[in-house]
Design an enzyme around this catalytic site. Structure first.
Site, PDB file in Angstrom:
ATOM      1  N   PHE A 307      -1.010  -7.668  -1.392  1.00  0.00           N
ATOM      2  CA  PHE A 307      -1.415  -7.795  -0.195  1.00  0.00           C
ATOM      3  C   PHE A 307      -0.834  -6.620   1.115  1.00  0.00           C
ATOM      4  O   PHE A 307       0.165  -7.204   1.921  1.00  0.00           O
ATOM      5  CB  PHE A 307      -1.272  -9.591   0.319  1.00  0.00           C
ATOM      6  CG  PHE A 307      -1.704 -10.264  -0.653  1.00  0.00           C
ATOM      7  CD1 PHE A 307      -2.631 -11.522   0.506  1.00  0.00           C
ATOM      8  CD2 PHE A 307      -1.118 -10.614  -1.602  1.00  0.00           C
ATOM      9  CE1 PHE A 307      -3.556 -12.173  -0.686  1.00  0.00           C
ATOM     10  CE2 PHE A 307      -1.821 -11.724  -2.579  1.00  0.00           C
ATOM     11  CZ  PHE A 307      -1.536 -12.747  -1.693  1.00  0.00           C
ATOM     12  N   ASP A 308      -1.233  -5.618   1.395  1.00  0.00           N
ATOM     13  CA  ASP A 308      -1.138  -4.095   1.812  1.00  0.00           C
ATOM     14  C   ASP A 308      -1.173  -5.088   3.270  1.00  0.00           C
ATOM     15  O   ASP A 308      -0.625  -4.077   4.078  1.00  0.00           O
ATOM     16  CB  ASP A 308      -2.211  -3.423   1.487  1.00  0.00           C
ATOM     17  CG  ASP A 308      -1.690  -3.176   0.302  1.00  0.00           C
ATOM     18  OD1 ASP A 308      -0.894  -2.843  -0.461  1.00  0.00           O
ATOM     19  OD2 ASP A 308      -3.066  -2.343  -0.564  1.00  0.00           O
ATOM     20  N   TYR A 392      -1.649   5.108  -3.039  1.00  0.00           N
ATOM     21  CA  TYR A 392      -3.032   5.148  -2.251  1.00  0.00           C
ATOM     22  C   TYR A 392      -3.372   5.385  -1.377  1.00  0.00           C
ATOM     23  O   TYR A 392      -2.346   5.344  -0.436  1.00  0.00           O
ATOM     24  CB  TYR A 392      -3.311   3.529  -3.093  1.00  0.00           C
ATOM     25  CG  TYR A 392      -4.231   3.100  -4.134  1.00  0.00           C
ATOM     26  CD1 TYR A 392      -6.050   4.036  -4.174  1.00  0.00           C
ATOM     27  CD2 TYR A 392      -4.212   2.783  -5.613  1.00  0.00           C
ATOM     28  CE1 TYR A 392      -6.754   3.378  -5.220  1.00  0.00           C
ATOM     29  CE2 TYR A 392      -4.439   2.641  -6.175  1.00  0.00           C
ATOM     30  CZ  TYR A 392      -6.017   3.366  -5.780  1.00  0.00           C
ATOM     31  OH  TYR A 392      -6.860   2.738  -7.201  1.00  0.00           O
TER      32      TYR A 392
END
Length: 649
Positions: A307-308, A392
């Protein structure tokens, strides 16, 4: 960075008083930390998980007049490593005191950036971890990369009582190598972040390191294209926007730019100037959560569900955009000021980029009888920030158009997450991208919270779709179809998924404001590319990210309902946030409402995504529907004539 493509615009206008939504300054964060320490006698074991502006009540903000003073407050989340207790505090900067202080039992604040580095150094010096590396021929531990992944919640007792991270590892061949080309498969480390000690090292068997490098710098690529000519973006008279502090004006748009450590870029009080008044559209809009569930059940990858936003804080991971030209043209940058976990101020320069872009045709018509042509070019205002989350990169872009349209777009790039395979093996749950190297299938699921204010605070939401008229006397040729709007009166009705086959969209209406045709003014939410999760409903990630089951949620405004997976998703067992709030099935008709929209970027990796991924896009639009009496972009001036003019862009 300042060059021919990137010209920062300096703001020299001083504000007598801060706007009530301006982010905290360096001096304010320093004062907040000092007040907390002195009044509570905090020991060195207490970490500052986050320090942000405590936003004033909505009615206070909407009544604000420039030059008036509004009480300034900060909200803090703290963690005491000595006993694992979390605390929430509100501190008044105006009064120089703690307004509220409460313990929050049974929760884990987000993982802090400091903990990342401490965890990596801890593991590199751990004998059991070193032994696992030596079994794989790795002896230079300084070349090892450790990514501390959130541990999630799978029902184990240790997950209830300890602050954990599940660390995965890669190794570089030299200090500048792309380590994600060489995953250390099968080695898992569970680390207690409160005690900063290794709970255990798991070794599930040696898999050889993939042999090929994955470097992408010009030196590594080799021959670079030589036929790409310069394309210069120039604005000799400067930009069309103006900035005063955090207030932005551009082409009839008015908005306030904010920033939090959890959400990153926040937009406030967005309105469009129409016939001499600013008509509100959004009170507040921001990315509220994102989760990245992986579809690979093998031991290294089956608990990858980060859960960034809620577990890490996307704002703390924002790029300083001076480290690469992400925008072109004349640019205004906004800095951000945050606190590290020890209460020290950290300045993040140039984290928000503001600039204009040409966007092709705005509108055009040629009267073929008179051969008279009218064309206008579209320009859009871009407000963006980019965050690096491990491997990412995520770019978050808000676009404002001259016709009253608002667009939100996420750009996904960076390096795909990787795993190693034995020679000759083929992955079922991913794609080979290089010999013995594969990328697991996964999804990037985002949720955007939009506190709507379409021409005022009392709004309603309609589901709109198109239906075919049954063939019969009223439809003899079978060609008839029409749009049908259905009021979503309560929360249960407003839990919906996209339906492109019916052209479904959702209309946010103000029943108390009528346009020139006597109809309620509205904006519609137009979905873009989307899908649903593939994880089973019983899966841990689906319990913890219940909001991902629906694309649309609508709730009545409550100031403490801010995050769709709850305030503390880190190691939470699930059920919090939108699934919990909406069980009351509250009325959402003719009231102050919040729209929550979920976007799901489904990523089946390709070899072309390696070693660095071309940008992928996902987003949605908010378009005016009867908000204006006619095309609001009629008054955009025609473009200057050019001999090489072409509108097909």
């Amino acid at each position: 960075m300042e060059n021919m493509y990137e010209t920062p615009v300096k703001n020299h206008t001083a504000q007598a008083m801060p706007h009530p939504l301006d982010p905290l300054t360096v001096q304010e964060i320093e004062a907040v930390v000092q007040i907390a320490r002195s009044e509570r006698g905090l020991s060195e074991s207490v970490r500052f998980a986050s320090v942000n502006l405590h936003e004033p009540a909505k009615e206070t903000v909407l009544a604000f007049e420039p030059g008036t003073q509004v009480a300034r407050e900060a909200e803090l989340i703290l963690l005491d490593n000595s006993d694992g207790m979390a605390y929430e505090a509100i501190i008044s900067l105006t009064e120089g005191r703690i307004v509220s202080w409460k313990q929050v039992p049974g929760v884990q604040p987000s993982i802090m950036l400091d903990e990342f580095f401490e965890c990596e150094q801890l593991l590199k010096s751990d004998p059991a971890y070193q032994a696992a590396l030596r079994k794989r021929g790795i002896t230079n531990f300084e070349l090892v990369m450790v990514d501390p992944w959130s541990a999630g919640n799978y029902g184990a007792e240790e997950e209830q009582n300890r602050r954990l991270t599940r660390a995965l590892s890669w190794v570089r061949s030299d200090p500048n190598d792309n380590g994600y080309a060489h995953p250390i498969e099968g080695v898992l480390a569970l680390v207690d972040l409160n005690k900063m000690e290794v709970v255990r090292i798991e070794d599930h068997g040696v898999v050889p390191l993939p042999p090929q490098p994955g470097n992408y710098t010009p030196e590594a690529v080799g021959q670079i294209r030589t036929d790409l000519k310069p394309l210069e973006i120039t604005q000799p008279e400067g930009p069309s926007f103006s900035v005063n502090g955090h207030e932005v004006r551009w082409q009839k748009w008015h908005l306030h730019v904010g920033f939090t450590t959890r959400e990153g870029l926040v937009l406030h009080t967005v309105g469009y100037e129409d016939q001499g008044r600013i008509r509100p559209v959004l009170y507040r809009a921001a990315l509220a959560e994102m989760v990245v569930p992986y579809g690979d059940p093998t031991i290294t990858h089956n608990r990858k569900n980060a859960f960034d936003v809620g577990e890490y804080g996307i704002g703390t991971l924002a790029n300083a955009l001076e480290l690469g030209c992400d925008c072109l043209g004349v640019i205004h940058y906004f800095d951000a000021v945050v606190s590290d976990s020890r209460g020290r101020v950290v300045c993040l320069p140039n984290v928000i980029c503001l600039h204009e872009e040409d966007y092709g045709i705005l509108w055009k018509h040629v009267d073929w009888r008179t051969n008279q042509a009218e064309v206008r070019r579209s320009r859009r205002l871009v407000v963006s920030f980019i965050a690096t989350v491990g491997n990412y990169e995520y770019g978050f872009f808000w676009y404002f158009y001259q016709d009253g349209t608002i667009q939100f777009e996420i750009k996904l790039t960076g390096i795909i997450n990787t795993g190693a395979l034995p020679p000759g093996a083929k992955p079922k749950y991913g794609q080979l991208v290089a010999p013995q190297l594969y990328a697991p299938i996964h999804q990037h699921i985002f949720n955007v919270r939009m506190d709507m204010m379409v021409d005022g605070l009392r709004n309603s939401v309609y589901e709109v779709h198109t239906e075919a008229e049954p063939q019969g006397p009223g439809n003899p040729n079978g060609n008839a179809y029409y749009s049908k709007a259905t009021l979503l009166a309560r929360e249960a009705q407003a839990q919906q998924v996209i339906d492109p086959f019916s052209a479904r969209c959702w209309k946010i209406v103000n029943p108390h404001s009528l346009n020139g045709l006597g109809e309620p003014v509205a904006y519609k939410l137009m979905p873009g590319e989307n899908t649903l999760p593939f994880a089973h409903p019983e899966a841990s990630v689906m319990k913890r990210a219940g909001f991902t089951r629906k694309h649309l949620w609508v709730t009545p405004y409550q100031p403490d309902e801010r995050y769709p997976a709850g305030d503390y998703p880190n190691q939470h067992p699930g059920g919090a946030g939108l699934p919990a709030w909406t069980q009351a099935n509250r009325s959402i008709e003719d009231t102050d409402i919040v729209i929550w929209y979920t976007l799901n970027a489904h990523h089946t990796p390709r070899p072309e995504d390696w070693p660095v991924m071309p940008v992928g896009y996902i987003g949605f639009m908010l378009k005016p529907v009867g908000f204006f009496d006619r095309n609001p972009a009629l008054d955009v001036p025609p473009p200057a004539p050019h001999g090489d003019c072409c509108e097909h862009q």
